[in-house]
Each structure stands twice: as structure tokens, then as C-alpha cells.
Design a protein around this motif. Sequence first.
Motif, PDB file in Angstrom:
ATOM      1  N   VAL A  16      -2.967  -5.455 -16.877  1.00 10.64           N
ATOM      2  CA  VAL A  16      -3.566  -6.394 -15.914  1.00 10.64           C
ATOM      3  C   VAL A  16      -2.478  -7.012 -15.039  1.00 10.64           C
ATOM      4  CG1 VAL A  16      -4.912  -8.510 -15.642  1.00 10.64           C
ATOM      5  CG2 VAL A  16      -5.522  -6.885 -17.433  1.00 10.64           C
ATOM      6  N   LEU A  17      -1.356  -7.362 -15.658  1.00 12.82           N
ATOM      7  CA  LEU A  17      -0.242  -7.934 -14.891  1.00 12.82           C
ATOM      8  C   LEU A  17       0.306  -6.915 -13.887  1.00 12.82           C
ATOM      9  CD1 LEU A  17       1.863  -9.920 -17.498  1.00 12.82           C
ATOM     10  CD2 LEU A  17       0.379 -10.805 -15.716  1.00 12.82           C
TER      11      LEU A  17
ATOM     12  N   LEU B  61      -7.222 -13.720 -19.536  1.00 16.34           N
ATOM     13  CA  LEU B  61      -6.652 -12.694 -18.678  1.00 16.34           C
ATOM     14  C   LEU B  61      -7.646 -11.562 -18.449  1.00 16.34           C
ATOM     15  CD1 LEU B  61      -4.016 -12.120 -17.212  1.00 16.34           C
ATOM     16  CD2 LEU B  61      -3.235 -10.881 -19.212  1.00 16.34           C
ATOM     17  N   PHE B  62      -8.345 -11.157 -19.494  1.00 18.79           N
ATOM     18  CA  PHE B  62      -9.315 -10.065 -19.360  1.00 18.79           C
ATOM     19  C   PHE B  62     -10.637 -10.547 -18.757  1.00 18.79           C
ATOM     20  CE2 PHE B  62      -7.145  -8.745 -23.515  1.00 18.79           C
ATOM     21  CZ  PHE B  62      -6.078  -8.205 -22.817  1.00 18.79           C
ATOM     22  N   ASP B  69     -13.475  -6.984 -12.079  1.00 14.51           N
ATOM     23  CA  ASP B  69     -13.862  -6.169 -10.925  1.00 14.51           C
ATOM     24  C   ASP B  69     -13.002  -4.926 -10.807  1.00 14.51           C
ATOM     25  OD1 ASP B  69     -15.766  -7.965 -10.383  1.00 14.51           O
ATOM     26  OD2 ASP B  69     -14.921  -8.728  -8.525  1.00 14.51           O
ATOM     27  N   TRP B  70     -11.747  -5.077 -11.172  1.00  9.54           N
ATOM     28  CA  TRP B  70     -10.834  -3.919 -11.096  1.00  9.54           C
ATOM     29  C   TRP B  70     -11.167  -2.888 -12.185  1.00  9.54           C
ATOM     30  CZ3 TRP B  70      -6.252  -3.715 -14.615  1.00  9.54           C
ATOM     31  CH2 TRP B  70      -5.559  -2.515 -14.466  1.00  9.54           C
ATOM     32  N   VAL B  71     -11.275  -3.343 -13.414  1.00 11.35           N
ATOM     33  CA  VAL B  71     -11.463  -2.414 -14.537  1.00 11.35           C
ATOM     34  C   VAL B  71     -12.816  -1.717 -14.469  1.00 11.35           C
ATOM     35  CG1 VAL B  71     -11.701  -2.249 -17.047  1.00 11.35           C
ATOM     36  CG2 VAL B  71      -9.898  -3.656 -16.057  1.00 11.35           C
ATOM     37  N   TYR B  72     -13.845  -2.467 -14.046  1.00  9.70           N
ATOM     38  CA  TYR B  72     -15.194  -1.893 -14.061  1.00  9.70           C
ATOM     39  C   TYR B  72     -15.679  -1.492 -12.671  1.00  9.70           C
ATOM     40  CZ  TYR B  72     -14.874  -3.327 -18.838  1.00  9.70           C
ATOM     41  OH  TYR B  72     -14.442  -3.458 -20.134  1.00  9.70           O
ATOM     42  N   GLN B  92      -4.883   5.167 -15.843  1.00  6.32           N
ATOM     43  CA  GLN B  92      -4.458   5.052 -17.254  1.00  6.32           C
ATOM     44  C   GLN B  92      -4.736   3.641 -17.789  1.00  6.32           C
ATOM     45  OE1 GLN B  92      -2.628   6.534 -14.805  1.00  6.32           O
ATOM     46  NE2 GLN B  92      -1.078   7.902 -15.649  1.00  6.32           N
ATOM     47  N   HIS B  93      -4.475   2.632 -16.939  1.00  2.00           N
ATOM     48  CA  HIS B  93      -4.727   1.247 -17.355  1.00  2.00           C
ATOM     49  C   HIS B  93      -6.210   1.038 -17.671  1.00  2.00           C
ATOM     50  CE1 HIS B  93      -0.695   0.225 -16.578  1.00  2.00           C
ATOM     51  NE2 HIS B  93      -0.779  -0.232 -15.340  1.00  2.00           N
TER      52      HIS B  93
END
Lengths: 94, 132
Positions: A16-17, B61-62, B69-72, B92-93
Motif C-alpha cells: 500500500v505504501l 491502512l487497508f 479503490d486501488w485494490v478492488y 503483484q501487490h
Amino acid sequence: MMWSLASYKLAMMIAVLDQTTYDASKRGCPIPSDYVPPNLIGDALKPWEYVFNEPLPTFGGLCQRALGTFKQIQDPSNPLTAHIPKVSLLTQLI
Amino acid sequence: MVDPEFPTPKILQPPFKDIVESTFSLSSGGIGCLLHEIQTLDLPDANKWETGEITSLRSNLFANPYAQDWVYDHEQSNAQYAPQHIVPFSSQHKLLIRGAPNYFEEMKRKMKDLSFKHTTDSLKNGDADTYR
């Protein structure tokens, strides 16, 4: 197994960072390496010093420690975290 | 007067400001809290007030709208928080973070199985007094 969980969660935080600092850098507002959140300066700083018995680290210092700790405890059998040591987190700060 | 060749960096604005500050959170699993728990993992007498950070996915943080919005992949639905620039290791993240609930559940199940096996082995070996 606790080490495995710890390295996994730390990898998630570094991910995330990595995204945040990269985006900030590309937007023209890179995060300063010596940044400390204003809400943690002054009286709010005391709990950190009391609990951790050390001064509050800067943003860059915290990123450095996160990466260093991850490399020490990395679970080599986990392919999902194998890319984390290659992130350019620190170079995205100013 | 600002020199156009050397523009002054912009100041941190939400959501960056919020997400950066949440990494320092002491009460809800920020990086500092997690690092401290890792450092004291092997110490029996350590201050364990933060016990549970390693085995929990709870973290500001999560939960931050920017990270969600970024991850999903909510880039289209919420432009206010979605990233404008995607980091090279993004795929990968995302695999790492999206797979976390399954990974954590599997590891915790293995830990419970080991703990149960340890208890039953001890009882078989005549250590029943330990559990009275």
C-alpha cells in the motif's frame, strides 16, 4: 507460522505504501522522507515514546525499518511476497 | 515568483495525507505497531498490549478508501480516491492483498491444529495435571 503471518501482513502494508508514494511522486507532491504527521507532534507524541521507548520515526525511517524487517523475516516459500524486496519505496520519497 | 523550471512541490492533500498518517496509527495496527509486535514476538515478558496485530487483518491502512479503490479496481466509480498513477508492481501487490483473507484463515487453522495436537499429545503422555 507467526513469522509467516507477520511477513505477509508487513508485505501488504509495504504494498500500500509503495502505491501511495509512487502515485504521490507522479502527481508532483512526493512525500518528504522526514515527514511526521502533524497530529502526532507535541502531546500526541508522548504515547509513542512511552510504548515503544524510542522517538517517533519519520516517514522515511518507518519505511526503511519496514523493508529491513521484512527482509529479515521474509517467508521464502510464499510466492505472493517475493516481489516486495524489489520495490523502490525509498527512492519515491524526497 | 515561482520559477516554472523548478516548480515548488505541492503539499500533501487528502487522501494521501490521511493514508500517510494512518501508517503511524498506534491504536489500529499501523506499521509502527506491527513492527513493535514483530520485534517482541519471541520475548515472553514483552508488553503484549498490541497482541493480535499479526494475526488480524484489521488496519486503517487497508481500510482507507484510497487503498480499497486501488485494490478492488474502483477507479471508474470513485475518482476522488482512486489512484491516478499505478505503481509498476501493482498486479503483484493486488494478488497479495486480495489473497490475504484466505491465507490468514489457512495459517490460523494450521496453528489451531498444531495447538490441539500438542494438547492431546501431552494428555497421552500423562500431563493431565497441566490442564486441570
